[in-house]
Design an enzyme around this catalytic site. Structure first.
Site, PDB file in Angstrom:
ATOM      1  N   ARG A 110     -13.767  13.355   6.698  1.00  0.00           N
ATOM      2  CA  ARG A 110     -12.441  13.989   6.862  1.00  0.00           C
ATOM      3  C   ARG A 110     -12.080  14.801   5.631  1.00  0.00           C
ATOM      4  NH1 ARG A 110      -8.848   9.238   7.383  1.00  0.00           N
ATOM      5  NH2 ARG A 110      -7.187  10.772   7.473  1.00  0.00           N
ATOM      6  N   SER A 159      -6.978   4.452   9.163  1.00  0.00           N
ATOM      7  CA  SER A 159      -7.752   4.330   7.926  1.00  0.00           C
ATOM      8  C   SER A 159      -7.124   3.287   7.000  1.00  0.00           C
ATOM      9  CB  SER A 159      -7.801   5.706   7.253  1.00  0.00           C
ATOM     10  OG  SER A 159      -8.279   5.625   5.944  1.00  0.00           O
ATOM     11  N   ASP A 176     -14.602   3.289   8.099  1.00  0.00           N
ATOM     12  CA  ASP A 176     -13.553   4.122   7.492  1.00  0.00           C
ATOM     13  C   ASP A 176     -14.076   4.838   6.259  1.00  0.00           C
ATOM     14  OD1 ASP A 176     -10.826   5.100   6.969  1.00  0.00           O
ATOM     15  OD2 ASP A 176     -11.103   3.911   5.167  1.00  0.00           O
ATOM     16  N   LYS A 233      -8.339  -1.115   6.479  1.00  0.00           N
ATOM     17  CA  LYS A 233      -8.704  -1.738   5.198  1.00  0.00           C
ATOM     18  C   LYS A 233      -7.786  -2.914   4.891  1.00  0.00           C
ATOM     19  CE  LYS A 233      -8.714   2.425   3.553  1.00  0.00           C
ATOM     20  NZ  LYS A 233      -8.884   3.771   3.089  1.00  0.00           N
ATOM     21  N   HIS A 256       0.846  -1.192   0.000  1.00  0.00           N
ATOM     22  CA  HIS A 256       0.000   0.000   0.000  1.00  0.00           C
ATOM     23  C   HIS A 256       0.880   1.240   0.000  1.00  0.00           C
ATOM     24  CE1 HIS A 256      -3.657   2.322   0.631  1.00  0.00           C
ATOM     25  NE2 HIS A 256      -2.878   3.129   1.324  1.00  0.00           N
TER      26      HIS A 256
END
Ligand code: URA
Length: 432
Positions: free
Chosen positions: A177, A192, A170, A196, A91
């Protein structure tokens, strides 16, 4: 006391700098998911967290509460060719020109691993992996869980949209946000992203934590802290997590924009492509493979000998895409020239914004984008250029978008001492 008052008490506690206990965190996240905690209350808490921060324990608990707001996938028994394989994912916290997932996912799948890459669409100046792949004719992002497992088993790699039941807290919180100026908070970014990835069920994870003007966090020390927090959350949740801290003061690669970035990735998969992208892809691949016990990997060789390209073609075809179909091309292009002679600088945020203005990005979720729009840099940071030399081209389907994109790109262009390449690894952290 009503639920509304409980929420007020928790907001006030964080406002005043008190550490929230586990029950308070669970109650708040669950209440928000069920609609008992109002969006304005969650927004106020998010702002209090921005100012007051969270302890590692609070962040871990907040992450777990967001994972528990939906379903957690179990990929532990996933097989390829009848053999159970480890799962590993990557990620990136997001940067300009960062299309590495498109190369890294099929590259990793050339080893006996499975790469379940659940990705998102872009908002603002950073592009989304799904938007990039959707420029390939026929390619589908929306797979159900059975299809996702089937593609993973057959090809070892899948890149698809996260289902609505993956960390729904989230999803809702991120939307808040985004419109309340509360994205740039280390605890909330960490929770966050990690919620995931934990819910996705990967066994190992490598994080590319970016800093610089193109990233969420401009400061390398903050990126290093984000890396520390995320690696800690992964370790506490049984995911073998490591992180590289990498530079994004200037764009990664030469292409910024959806189809333009896919074309650049095809060059890399064919054994060429820009050095900064290739170097970082190989660094991330080695780190990801080390996490699943493969320590003698030579990713560069597999980019050069066609194995990664074969893997990419199989992954794209398995999701309905035609890897041989021509990519969309913009009807209009315009070049920009260097104003002065000297070593060139490109500001990542400015180039990302120029691409966005050309039509490559969206302003609101769900908005259509122009897959062919974006920017191609002919000269990159550190190159010595002469005044009047062509240094970049803007691509747009809508000619009316060109002037604003060109103005933004001109403002992103400068000269000065070389700040080093994008993607340079300046920090590392392993949680295993
Ligand atoms: N990416 C995410 O998924 N969440 C954040 O908060 C920031 C980047």
């Amino acid at each position: 006391m009503t639920a509304r008052h409980d929420a007020v008490r928790i907001i006030e506690a964080k406002r005043d700098g008190r550490e929230l206990d586990d029950d308070e965190i669970d109650w708040m996240v669950d209440g928000f998911t069920r609609g008992v905690v109002a969006p304005e209350q969650m927004s106020a808490l998010a702002m209090a967290i921005c100012f007051r921060g969270m302890t590692d324990r609070e962040i871990s608990r907040w992450t777990t509460a967001m994972v528990d707001s939906g379903t957690r996938m179990d990929l532990s028994g996933l097989t390829r060719g009848g053999v159970v394989v480890p799962t590993v994912d990557k990620h990136s916290t997001g940067g300009v020109g960062d299309a590495i997932t498109l190369v890294l996912t099929p590259l990793l799948a050339t080893w006996d691993v499975a790469v379940p890459q659940l990705s998102g669409r872009g908002l603002g100046h950073t592009g989304g992996t799904l938007d990039k792949l959707e420029s390939i004719p026929g390619w589908r992002a929306d797979l159900d869980t059975d299809e996702m497992r089937s593609v993973l088993s057959r090809t070892g790699a899948v890149i698809c949209a996260a289902g609505a039941d993956l960390a729904p807290a989230d999803r809702a919180l991120y939307a808040l946000r985004d419109v309340t100026g509360t994205v740039a908070s280390i605890p909330m970014i960490a929770a966050s992203i990690m919620s995931k990835k934990i819910a996705e069920g990967t066994g190992a994870l490598v994080l590319d934590v970016k800093y610089g003007s193109g990233a969420f966090l401009p400061d390398p020390a903050e990126a290093a802290e984000l890396a520390r927090v995320m690696v800690g959350i992964g370790a506490a949740s049984g995911v073998r997590t490591s992180a590289l801290v990498t530079a994004n003061h200037t764009p990664l690669g030469r292409a910024v924009g959806n189809a333009l970035e896919v074309a650049e990735c095809l060059e890399i998969l064919a054994g060429g492509g820009p050095d900064d992208m290739v170097d970082l892809t190989c660094e991330l691949a080695r780190e990801a493979l080390a996490a699943v016990g493969i320590s003698d990997a030579d990713p560069r060789a597999r980019l050069g000998d066609g194995r990664a390209m074969d893997s990419y073609r199989a992954m794209i075809s398995a999701q309905g895409g035609d890897p041989d179909a021509p990519l969309p091309r913009a009807a209009h292009t315009e070049q920009i020239r260097a104003a002065t002679t000297g070593p060139l600088r490109w500001d990542a945020l400015g180039v990302g914004r120029a691409s966005w203005l050309s039509g490559a990005g969206r302003t609101r979720p769900g908005e259509a984008i122009d897959p062919a729009a974006g920017v191609v840099l002919h000269r990159v940071e550190g190159d010595h250029v002469h005044a009047g030399e062509v240094v970049a081209t803007v691509h747009a389907g809508d000619e009316g978008r060109l002037p604003a994109a060109l103005d933004e790109l001109a403002a992103a262009l400068g000269t000065g001492a070389d700040r080093g390449p994008a993607g340079a690894v300046t920090g590392r952290r392993r949680g295993w």
